[in-house]
Design an enzyme around this catalytic site. Sequence first.
Site, short mmCIF file in Angstrom:
data_model
loop_
_atom_site.label_atom_id
_atom_site.label_comp_id
_atom_site.label_asym_id
_atom_site.label_seq_id
_atom_site.Cartn_x
_atom_site.Cartn_y
_atom_site.Cartn_z
N GLY A 73 17.86 -29.50 8.80
CA GLY A 73 19.27 -29.48 9.15
C GLY A 73 20.09 -28.59 8.22
N SER A 74 19.79 -28.65 6.94
CA SER A 74 20.57 -27.86 5.97
C SER A 74 20.42 -26.37 6.26
CB SER A 74 20.10 -28.16 4.54
OG SER A 74 20.28 -29.51 4.23
N ASN A 153 27.80 -38.79 8.87
CA ASN A 153 26.61 -39.46 8.33
C ASN A 153 26.94 -40.66 7.45
OD1 ASN A 153 27.46 -36.88 6.97
ND2 ASN A 153 26.28 -37.78 5.30
N GLN A 181 23.13 -36.22 12.75
CA GLN A 181 23.13 -37.67 12.93
C GLN A 181 23.19 -38.07 14.40
OE1 GLN A 181 22.70 -40.18 10.77
NE2 GLN A 181 22.54 -38.81 9.02
N SER A 201 17.91 -32.13 12.95
CA SER A 201 16.82 -32.26 12.00
C SER A 201 15.84 -33.35 12.44
CB SER A 201 17.41 -32.62 10.62
OG SER A 201 16.38 -32.84 9.70
N HIS A 203 13.68 -35.33 10.96
CA HIS A 203 13.46 -36.60 10.26
C HIS A 203 14.60 -37.62 10.43
CE1 HIS A 203 15.91 -36.28 6.44
NE2 HIS A 203 15.98 -35.04 6.84
N THR A 239 5.82 -18.35 9.10
CA THR A 239 4.83 -18.94 10.00
C THR A 239 5.32 -20.29 10.51
OG1 THR A 239 3.09 -17.81 8.78
CG2 THR A 239 2.41 -19.68 10.15
N CYS A 327 24.13 -40.31 -2.44
CA CYS A 327 23.54 -38.99 -2.20
C CYS A 327 23.74 -38.09 -3.41
CB CYS A 327 24.20 -38.30 -1.01
SG CYS A 327 24.29 -39.32 0.44
C1 LIG Z 1 20.62 -35.29 6.79
C2 LIG Z 1 21.76 -34.43 7.20
C3 LIG Z 1 21.74 -33.04 7.01
C4 LIG Z 1 20.62 -32.35 6.30
O1 LIG Z 1 19.42 -32.30 7.06
P1 LIG Z 1 18.05 -31.98 6.32
O2 LIG Z 1 17.06 -31.85 7.42
O3 LIG Z 1 17.77 -33.14 5.43
O4 LIG Z 1 18.24 -30.70 5.59
C5 LIG Z 1 22.82 -32.30 7.45
N1 LIG Z 1 23.86 -32.87 8.06
C6 LIG Z 1 23.92 -34.21 8.28
C7 LIG Z 1 25.11 -34.78 8.98
C8 LIG Z 1 22.88 -35.02 7.84
O5 LIG Z 1 22.96 -36.34 8.04
#
Ligand SMILES: *Cc1c(COP(=O)(O)O)cnc(C)c1O
Length: 397
Positions: A73-74, A153, A181, A201, A203, A239, A327
């Site tokens: 996500g980042s 989040n 989220q 993201s 996870h 890759t 965090c």
């Molecule tokens: C967790 C999160 C991210 C970051 O995602 P990653 O995959 O951990 O880099 C970005 N934005 C929000 C709102 C998140 O909750």
Amino acid sequence: MDSLIYLDNAATTAVKPEVFEVMKPYFTEIYSNPSSVYSFAGQAKKAVDDAREQIAGVLNAKAPSEIYFTGGGSEADNWAIKMTAEACKDKGRHIITTKIEHHAVLHTVDWLEKNGYEVTYLDVDSDGLISLEELEKAIRPDTILISIMFANNEIGTIEPVKEIGAIAKKHGILFHTDAVQAFGHVPIDVQDMNIDMLSASGHKFHGPKGIGFLYLRNGLKLGPLIHGGAQERARRAGTHNVPGIVGMGEAARLAVQDMEVNAKKQIEIRDYLIERIEKEIPYVRVNGHREKRLPNNVNVCFRFIEGESLLIMLDQKGICASSGSACTSGSLDPSHVLLAIGLPHEIAHGSLRLTLSEETTREDADYVVDNLKAIVERLRSMSPLYDDFVKKESEGK
Ligand SMILES: *Cc1c(COP(=O)(O)O)cnc(C)c1O
């Protein structure tokens, strides 16, 4: 492990066993590089294409080619914002965002500010909602990007994304949303909502870590953030993380398939938790909008309590939770989100976030509230501030 109650699903989620199963062959048997030419590579390539299609379908994107896999996500947030800034720098250098974004957005626009861009940070109300009127007022001729998160989040508030998209479209400004989220938890339609760019993201919806994607509407001319090979139509080098992509695709499929049922289940327990906490623990504040809220998010502040102490004592009872400042732990600053909704420092410090999964039961909720009650009482009994407060209260009456 069996007595662990995991209520930190906004931080990360467990990979579903079904997801892990479909990933496995791509570590061992089908380890080929999808960019190679021999037919063995074709199997990996097909798996990547299938996942792309899967995700495009969930978003109602026009084409799978609008999905670009990233390292999470980042990275997707960084890419959307930095490369929009680069691509539109001749049109203007003004960006609109909010005070409650994730740091992946806030620190990125902050970096741009240091490099000649101007940023407007929209305020939010006491529920964490932006004002559409203020958004429209903030738009200038040199505004090139609106980046507003889909759902927060920390406090779970869901922003009026469709209305924001309409405003962006009306003014011809690109709209990016951090939906990390929201994706897999609430319905998203990028066409209906006029979203130009969207980050998610794996996870955060029971897929693996270190894999995410950026939805980029076809026709947008954004350059790559990561330079190198020609993967992802020459826009994201490196890759392919084939097992990760396959896992994220399957997690997305399962998330939509069960979205309604899971949301209903979680909302029931979420509201039960909130109800019990409000009823049974005094001097508590529920943060975030009551209805426009992620199904799995509970966020409360207890007066006269330090969030960190609360987390440590919950941990001793096998409960994994988080506090606004967790965090950035190490720093004593309270959460920027809780400050933005207008909480004073001393109240923001006493925050607790519980984020559920579809596995969370009513028994879990009862166990948590029972322990929470005792812990809050114990911590307050050691607090001189609380002592003073109680004395003043009784004198006043
Ligand atoms: C967790 C999160 C991210 C970051 O995602 P990653 O995959 O951990 O880099 C970005 N934005 C929000 C709102 C998140 O909750």
